[in-house]
Design a protein around this motif. Structure first.
Motif, PDB file in Angstrom:
ATOM      1  N   LEU A  18       0.825  -1.207   0.000  1.00  0.00           N
ATOM      2  CA  LEU A  18       0.000   0.000   0.000  1.00  0.00           C
ATOM      3  C   LEU A  18       0.862   1.261   0.000  1.00  0.00           C
TER       4      LEU A  18
ATOM      5  N   ARG B  91       2.244   1.752  -3.488  1.00  0.00           N
ATOM      6  CA  ARG B  91       1.182   2.188  -4.384  1.00  0.00           C
ATOM      7  C   ARG B  91       0.853   3.651  -4.152  1.00  0.00           C
TER       8      ARG B  91
ATOM      9  N   ARG C  36       3.442   5.844  -5.695  1.00  0.00           N
ATOM     10  CA  ARG C  36       3.309   5.945  -7.151  1.00  0.00           C
ATOM     11  C   ARG C  36       2.140   6.837  -7.547  1.00  0.00           C
ATOM     12  N   CYS C  37       1.213   6.982  -6.647  1.00  0.00           N
ATOM     13  CA  CYS C  37       0.083   7.882  -6.913  1.00  0.00           C
ATOM     14  C   CYS C  37       0.366   9.299  -6.474  1.00  0.00           C
ATOM     15  N   GLY C  38       1.558   9.533  -5.970  1.00  0.00           N
ATOM     16  CA  GLY C  38       1.910  10.903  -5.644  1.00  0.00           C
ATOM     17  C   GLY C  38       1.544  11.338  -4.234  1.00  0.00           C
ATOM     18  N   PHE C  39       1.248  10.377  -3.349  1.00  0.00           N
ATOM     19  CA  PHE C  39       0.967  10.761  -1.975  1.00  0.00           C
ATOM     20  C   PHE C  39       2.237  10.849  -1.153  1.00  0.00           C
TER      21      PHE C  39
ATOM     22  N   LEU D   2      -3.631   7.258   6.045  1.00  0.00           N
ATOM     23  CA  LEU D   2      -4.497   6.262   5.413  1.00  0.00           C
ATOM     24  C   LEU D   2      -4.337   4.906   6.096  1.00  0.00           C
TER      25      LEU D   2
ATOM     26  N   TYR E  23      -7.086   2.501   7.960  1.00  0.00           N
ATOM     27  CA  TYR E  23      -7.336   1.092   7.674  1.00  0.00           C
ATOM     28  C   TYR E  23      -7.278   0.277   8.958  1.00  0.00           C
TER      29      TYR E  23
ATOM     30  N   ALA F 212     -11.417   9.941   4.959  1.00  0.00           N
ATOM     31  CA  ALA F 212     -11.292   9.085   3.788  1.00  0.00           C
ATOM     32  C   ALA F 212     -12.048   9.667   2.602  1.00  0.00           C
TER      33      ALA F 212
ATOM     34  N   ARG G 144     -10.023  12.441   1.111  1.00  0.00           N
ATOM     35  CA  ARG G 144      -8.902  11.852   0.376  1.00  0.00           C
ATOM     36  C   ARG G 144      -9.377  11.303  -0.959  1.00  0.00           C
TER      37      ARG G 144
ATOM     38  N   MET H 213      -8.198  12.245  -4.719  1.00  0.00           N
ATOM     39  CA  MET H 213      -7.658  11.266  -5.644  1.00  0.00           C
ATOM     40  C   MET H 213      -8.391  11.297  -6.980  1.00  0.00           C
TER      41      MET H 213
ATOM     42  N   CYS I 199      -0.522  16.767 -11.371  1.00  0.00           N
ATOM     43  CA  CYS I 199      -0.409  15.376 -11.796  1.00  0.00           C
ATOM     44  C   CYS I 199       0.833  14.706 -11.231  1.00  0.00           C
ATOM     45  N   GLY I 200       1.580  15.433 -10.438  1.00  0.00           N
ATOM     46  CA  GLY I 200       2.720  14.819  -9.781  1.00  0.00           C
ATOM     47  C   GLY I 200       4.018  14.851 -10.566  1.00  0.00           C
TER      48      GLY I 200
ATOM     49  N   GLN J 153       0.416   5.706 -14.233  1.00  0.00           N
ATOM     50  CA  GLN J 153       0.088   6.380 -12.977  1.00  0.00           C
ATOM     51  C   GLN J 153      -1.422   6.488 -12.793  1.00  0.00           C
TER      52      GLN J 153
ATOM     53  N   GLU K  24      -2.805   3.154 -11.697  1.00  0.00           N
ATOM     54  CA  GLU K  24      -2.549   2.914 -10.270  1.00  0.00           C
ATOM     55  C   GLU K  24      -3.509   3.724  -9.418  1.00  0.00           C
ATOM     56  N   LEU K  25      -3.693   4.928  -9.825  1.00  0.00           N
ATOM     57  CA  LEU K  25      -4.626   5.792  -9.099  1.00  0.00           C
ATOM     58  C   LEU K  25      -6.016   5.166  -9.079  1.00  0.00           C
TER      59      LEU K  25
ATOM     60  N   ALA L 261      -6.116   2.427  -6.573  1.00  0.00           N
ATOM     61  CA  ALA L 261      -6.147   2.949  -5.204  1.00  0.00           C
ATOM     62  C   ALA L 261      -7.519   3.519  -4.883  1.00  0.00           C
ATOM     63  N   ILE L 262      -8.107   4.190  -5.859  1.00  0.00           N
ATOM     64  CA  ILE L 262      -9.438   4.759  -5.667  1.00  0.00           C
ATOM     65  C   ILE L 262     -10.461   3.668  -5.393  1.00  0.00           C
TER      66      ILE L 262
ATOM     67  N   LEU M 250     -10.047   2.309  -1.926  1.00  0.00           N
ATOM     68  CA  LEU M 250     -10.522   3.227  -0.898  1.00  0.00           C
ATOM     69  C   LEU M 250     -12.045   3.273  -0.865  1.00  0.00           C
TER      70      LEU M 250
ATOM     71  N   GLU N 282     -13.312   0.316   0.993  1.00  0.00           N
ATOM     72  CA  GLU N 282     -13.067   0.522   2.416  1.00  0.00           C
ATOM     73  C   GLU N 282     -14.099   1.474   3.020  1.00  0.00           C
ATOM     74  N   ILE N 283     -14.396   2.511   2.274  1.00  0.00           N
ATOM     75  CA  ILE N 283     -15.357   3.499   2.763  1.00  0.00           C
ATOM     76  C   ILE N 283     -16.754   2.904   2.859  1.00  0.00           C
TER      77      ILE N 283
END
Lengths: 129, 129
Positions: A51, A54, A57-60, A68, A72, A89, A92, A96, B58-59, B99, B102-103, B106-107, B110, B113-114
């Motif tokens: 995580l 990842r 790579r997403c720029g966080f 985050l 979790y 969340a 965030r 994203m 965009c990072g 990228q 991957e985003l 991750a989205i 999340l 999870e939410i």
DNA sequence: GCGTAACGTTACGTTAACGTAAAGGTAACG
DNA sequence: CGTTACCTTTACGTTAACGTAACGTTACGC
């Protein structure tokens, strides 16, 4: 099923340096068990590292990721906690998706530019022959 | 149509600090005209700044962005130049789509999870009443 | 017992992207 | 003429995310 890995095994599997793993630990992103002074990484640690990478790579930022991960982890507690967690969340998630939309925009732009460039190149080469 | 803006007008329009604009100039991302020593930003400068900020969101690093801008500028030259430009642009495009993928991953994570968190919260509250 | 391989901690160095003073020019306003 | 507002340059400070020594400690093969 729940074998533990040494730091160098982790580094190999995830293509990171030991310095990075120790750094993540220092920043409370990981907390591997110890056998004496030696670090032992469990399946949970590996999942977290996945995580982390990842997220990167997403720029966080690592701090973002730490929060985050804390979420979790922490979702088992009381009602107020959970509500707060969901709130954060949600924010965030909005960030994203916004970032992804921008990325899509930039991608589209670049694709157009490339297409045009390719045409131009084709013309140049045609004229040359 | 091609009014020029002062640095503070630019800052207001784009929500950036003067320091940032001067910094971008120092790094060759912008090159505003001068009236004496004073900077004057043209429509072209504004377009470039838009791209710079988008890139940042965009990072991408400023150096990445500088290269992209150089490409956009430079595509008018000779065949080899253009070919090289297209090559670099293609790489960058691959990076960007990777990228974004991957985003998206991750989205999705999340979101799940939410959703789970929300259910749990609903149950907690139901039990409480 | 000795080298060396893998691990550890401590601590200073580095890059990116600005922030933040410090010090000064110029133009209009009262 | 003074001051206020806006601009300039120069330069040191800051944060993030590690890199890179430097140095000590087990554990193992010979």
């Amino acid at each position: 099923m729940s074998e533990t890995l040494t730091i160098s095994q982790m580094c190999e599997q995830f293509s990171v340096t030991p310095r990075a793993l120790r750094f993540y630990e220092d920043k409370e992103l990981l907390e591997p068990a110890r056998k004496g002074t030696q670090r032992l990484y469990s399946a949970r640690d590996r999942a977290r590292l996945t995580l982390i990478l990842r997220g990167k790579r997403c720029g966080f930022s690592l701090e973002d990721i730490r929060q985050l991960l804390a979420m979790y982890d922490h979702s088992g507690s009381n009602e107020a906690q959970l509500a707060r967690t969901l709130e954060v969340a949600g924010d965030r998630l909005a960030q994203m998706t916004a970032q992804r939309d921008e990325l899509s925009l930039a991608i589209a732009d670049l694709q157009i530019e490339i297409t045009q460039g390719a045409e131009k190149l084709a013309q140049l080469r045609a004229g040359k022959v």
